[in-house]
Motif scaffolding. Sequence first.
Motif, mmCIF file in Angstrom:
data_model
loop_
_atom_site.group_PDB
_atom_site.id
_atom_site.type_symbol
_atom_site.label_atom_id
_atom_site.label_comp_id
_atom_site.label_asym_id
_atom_site.label_seq_id
_atom_site.Cartn_x
_atom_site.Cartn_y
_atom_site.Cartn_z
ATOM 1 N N ALA A 44 0.818 -1.221 0.000
ATOM 2 C CA ALA A 44 0.000 0.000 0.000
ATOM 3 C C ALA A 44 0.844 1.259 0.000
ATOM 4 O O ALA A 44 0.617 2.184 0.772
ATOM 5 C CB ALA A 44 -0.939 -0.011 1.210
ATOM 6 N N LEU A 45 1.818 1.298 -0.898
ATOM 7 C CA LEU A 45 2.753 2.418 -0.941
ATOM 8 C C LEU A 45 2.057 3.753 -1.151
ATOM 9 O O LEU A 45 2.441 4.766 -0.569
ATOM 10 C CB LEU A 45 3.772 2.196 -2.059
ATOM 11 C CG LEU A 45 4.881 3.234 -2.221
ATOM 12 C CD1 LEU A 45 5.694 3.349 -0.944
ATOM 13 C CD2 LEU A 45 5.788 2.879 -3.387
ATOM 14 N N SER A 46 1.010 3.786 -1.949
ATOM 15 C CA SER A 46 0.355 5.048 -2.277
ATOM 16 C C SER A 46 -0.675 5.485 -1.243
ATOM 17 O O SER A 46 -1.211 6.587 -1.321
ATOM 18 C CB SER A 46 -0.342 4.928 -3.641
ATOM 19 O OG SER A 46 -1.341 3.922 -3.592
ATOM 20 N N LYS A 47 -0.949 4.636 -0.258
ATOM 21 C CA LYS A 47 -2.023 4.937 0.692
ATOM 22 C C LYS A 47 -1.527 5.400 2.058
ATOM 23 O O LYS A 47 -2.315 5.615 2.971
ATOM 24 C CB LYS A 47 -2.896 3.691 0.896
ATOM 25 C CG LYS A 47 -3.594 3.226 -0.363
ATOM 26 C CD LYS A 47 -4.438 1.998 -0.083
ATOM 27 C CE LYS A 47 -5.130 1.511 -1.346
ATOM 28 N NZ LYS A 47 -5.962 0.307 -1.083
ATOM 29 N N ILE A 48 -0.222 5.550 2.223
ATOM 30 C CA ILE A 48 0.319 5.920 3.519
ATOM 31 C C ILE A 48 1.049 7.244 3.445
ATOM 32 O O ILE A 48 1.537 7.645 2.407
ATOM 33 C CB ILE A 48 1.263 4.826 4.060
ATOM 34 C CG1 ILE A 48 2.239 4.376 2.977
ATOM 35 C CG2 ILE A 48 0.476 3.646 4.570
ATOM 36 C CD1 ILE A 48 3.141 3.242 3.400
ATOM 37 N N SER A 49 1.076 7.931 4.550
ATOM 38 C CA SER A 49 1.710 9.250 4.571
ATOM 39 C C SER A 49 2.302 9.528 5.940
ATOM 40 O O SER A 49 2.074 8.803 6.895
ATOM 41 C CB SER A 49 0.675 10.326 4.227
ATOM 42 O OG SER A 49 -0.361 10.335 5.197
ATOM 43 N N ASN A 50 3.055 10.609 6.036
ATOM 44 C CA ASN A 50 3.659 11.012 7.302
ATOM 45 C C ASN A 50 2.657 11.835 8.097
ATOM 46 O O ASN A 50 2.608 13.057 8.002
ATOM 47 C CB ASN A 50 4.927 11.833 7.023
ATOM 48 C CG ASN A 50 5.596 12.314 8.303
ATOM 49 O OD1 ASN A 50 5.241 11.871 9.393
ATOM 50 N ND2 ASN A 50 6.551 13.213 8.161
ATOM 51 N N LYS A 51 1.817 11.178 8.888
ATOM 52 C CA LYS A 51 0.774 11.859 9.633
ATOM 53 C C LYS A 51 1.339 12.761 10.724
ATOM 54 O O LYS A 51 0.727 13.745 11.113
ATOM 55 C CB LYS A 51 -0.185 10.826 10.240
ATOM 56 C CG LYS A 51 -0.967 10.041 9.194
ATOM 57 C CD LYS A 51 -1.916 9.055 9.848
ATOM 58 C CE LYS A 51 -2.707 8.294 8.798
ATOM 59 N NZ LYS A 51 -3.643 7.308 9.415
ATOM 60 N N GLN A 52 2.495 12.408 11.239
ATOM 61 C CA GLN A 52 3.086 13.218 12.305
ATOM 62 C C GLN A 52 3.688 14.510 11.768
ATOM 63 O O GLN A 52 3.868 15.461 12.511
ATOM 64 C CB GLN A 52 4.163 12.402 13.030
ATOM 65 C CG GLN A 52 3.608 11.206 13.790
ATOM 66 C CD GLN A 52 4.719 10.403 14.431
ATOM 67 O OE1 GLN A 52 5.732 10.108 13.806
ATOM 68 N NE2 GLN A 52 4.537 10.046 15.693
ATOM 69 N N ASN A 53 4.033 14.515 10.494
ATOM 70 C CA ASN A 53 4.567 15.716 9.849
ATOM 71 C C ASN A 53 5.796 16.245 10.582
ATOM 72 O O ASN A 53 5.930 17.450 10.822
ATOM 73 C CB ASN A 53 3.491 16.803 9.771
ATOM 74 C CG ASN A 53 3.831 17.871 8.748
ATOM 75 O OD1 ASN A 53 4.513 17.597 7.753
ATOM 76 N ND2 ASN A 53 3.380 19.083 8.991
ATOM 77 N N LEU A 54 6.728 15.361 10.948
ATOM 78 C CA LEU A 54 7.950 15.769 11.621
ATOM 79 C C LEU A 54 8.974 16.234 10.592
ATOM 80 O O LEU A 54 9.123 15.632 9.533
ATOM 81 C CB LEU A 54 8.522 14.604 12.437
ATOM 82 C CG LEU A 54 7.664 14.133 13.614
ATOM 83 C CD1 LEU A 54 8.260 12.869 14.230
ATOM 84 C CD2 LEU A 54 7.529 15.214 14.669
ATOM 85 N N ASN A 55 9.672 17.293 10.912
ATOM 86 C CA ASN A 55 10.659 17.856 9.989
ATOM 87 C C ASN A 55 12.045 17.299 10.305
ATOM 88 O O ASN A 55 12.842 17.935 10.997
ATOM 89 C CB ASN A 55 10.649 19.382 10.074
ATOM 90 C CG ASN A 55 9.347 19.978 9.591
ATOM 91 O OD1 ASN A 55 8.799 19.550 8.570
ATOM 92 N ND2 ASN A 55 8.826 20.946 10.329
ATOM 93 N N TYR A 56 12.318 16.114 9.798
ATOM 94 C CA TYR A 56 13.617 15.507 10.032
ATOM 95 C C TYR A 56 14.696 16.245 9.239
ATOM 96 O O TYR A 56 14.472 16.673 8.105
ATOM 97 C CB TYR A 56 13.597 14.039 9.610
ATOM 98 C CG TYR A 56 12.742 13.165 10.505
ATOM 99 C CD1 TYR A 56 13.170 12.811 11.772
ATOM 100 C CD2 TYR A 56 11.502 12.688 10.070
ATOM 101 C CE1 TYR A 56 12.397 12.010 12.599
ATOM 102 C CE2 TYR A 56 10.724 11.884 10.888
ATOM 103 C CZ TYR A 56 11.171 11.549 12.144
ATOM 104 O OH TYR A 56 10.407 10.762 12.963
ATOM 105 N N ASP A 57 15.878 16.366 9.845
ATOM 106 C CA ASP A 57 16.995 17.037 9.180
ATOM 107 C C ASP A 57 17.703 16.112 8.197
ATOM 108 O O ASP A 57 18.232 16.562 7.176
ATOM 109 C CB ASP A 57 18.009 17.535 10.226
ATOM 110 C CG ASP A 57 17.410 18.573 11.150
ATOM 111 O OD1 ASP A 57 16.788 19.517 10.631
ATOM 112 O OD2 ASP A 57 17.555 18.433 12.378
ATOM 113 N N ILE A 58 17.727 14.827 8.525
ATOM 114 C CA ILE A 58 18.440 13.853 7.699
ATOM 115 C C ILE A 58 17.900 12.470 8.028
ATOM 116 O O ILE A 58 17.303 12.254 9.092
ATOM 117 C CB ILE A 58 19.965 13.923 7.956
ATOM 118 C CG1 ILE A 58 20.744 13.190 6.874
ATOM 119 C CG2 ILE A 58 20.312 13.390 9.350
ATOM 120 C CD1 ILE A 58 22.253 13.437 6.936
#
Length: 213
Positions: A44-58
């Motif tokens: 389900a690659l197209s059905k998932i997202s980053n719900k936490q919306n964390l801004n990772y640096d790397i």
Amino acid sequence: FIQYLKEYIKKILLSKRVHFIRHKKTKYKSNIFLGTKINPSILALSKISNKQNLNYDICYSSPMKRTLQTARILIKKELIKINKNLTEINYGEYEGLSFDEVKLKDPKFSNLLSRNKDPKFPNGENTKDVLNRINKFINFLILSESNNKLILVVTHNVCMRCLIGSFLGIKINDWYKIKIPYFTKFEIIVYESQVLLNISRTKIKNILKNIYG
């Protein structure tokens, strides 16, 4: 003392925070030895997202397809760096087989597995080998540049077990009982030369329930 405590907490909060995440689920069943030779995509690659919306640096990721695809859910592709120390255990000649199939093929080896002796898989690795790789990666995090404050690490089941088992002082023979669901996240804090595990008691209880009941 209170002022010292405040300063200490402030330093901790300004230290590197590292989120270790197990990759998303693949089409393969969990009862087979899935290591480095089989390289499936996540479901389900197209059905998932980053719900936490964390801004990772790397992000540091295992080179396997399932970890790289999981990483791209959470961070931009150009911020992802491959680190081979994060690769899943190499199951060697028994990659893709179930325990029952290995038992028929190699009774002596399967008996060692059953007795938790941590044998090295033929032409592959054992848990101690993976632990050595994870320790190398942790040392890399300690010595790496300090500009990146929020770091994402996407890796695999056995790597996560080594991380948790070593931090919590669990006997290595019991690490196979540690339950790491797909897409589970653990945080460590890198403060000067110290590495601190930041995990809730509830999560610890859930992942160790097969050990302590």
